[in-house]
Design a protein around this motif. Structure first.
Motif: not given
Length: 171
Positions: A47-54, A7-12, A56-62
């Protein structure tokens, strides 16, 4: 059955909603010492932390078959407050699941995905940290997932300390 996708920023909004739901559940349980009482979705730092995760290409959704987001995983480098591993690793930076879907193995599936990502990257160490206070339930959860206790740490928070536990798993 769930599907795990990057996931990317759209998943925030979905990720922040999961975090808010987890906080509401913790507050209802009287466990305010883990994440406090305020929603993550109104906290600029979170919010900034989760944005950074996205970013960094390290965000995944189930996701459920209908597209409903029921969990989120962030992996990457260890967070700054965590003692370094001393070897290459993949770090679970965040794991959260929908409380309405508790007991369905979503967290375990996301951790399996993190293991797969680590193996694909040729990394033999997966680490995670969690809240070590309260009754220790979160530490025990990760132990049930195959992790072992590594090092304890504390993060200064508003005049007190947030107790943390790093857990590791060899792959």
């Amino acid at each position: 059955m769930i599907t795990i996708r990057q996931a990317g920023r759209s998943a925030l909004p979905d990720v922040l909603a999961l975090l808010d739901g987890a906080t509401e559940w913790l507050v209802a349980q009287g466990r305010t010492d883990q994440w406090g009482t305020e929603p993550h979705s109104t906290n600029p730092q979170r919010i900034a932390q989760v944005t950074g995760f996205a970013d960094d290409d390290g965000l995944w959704l189930a996701e459920e078959a209908d597209g409903r987001v029921v969990g989120a995983l962030a992996v990457g480098a260890a967070l700054p407050y965590v003692p370094p591993a001393g070897e290459p690793e993949l770090y679970v930076r965040m794991l959260v699941t929908d409380r309405a879907s508790a007991g369905q193995g979503i967290g375990a599936a996301l951790l399996d995905h993190a293991r797969d990502l680590a193996r694909a990257a040729g990394v033999g160490l997966l680490r995670v940290d969690c809240f070590a206070g309260g009754d220790g339930a979160l530490v025990r959860y990760y132990e049930k997932q195959g992790f072992t206790r590594d090092v304890e740490f504390a993060v200064p928070v508003k005049g007190s300390e947030w107790p943390g536990q790093v857990l590791s798993q060899r792959l």
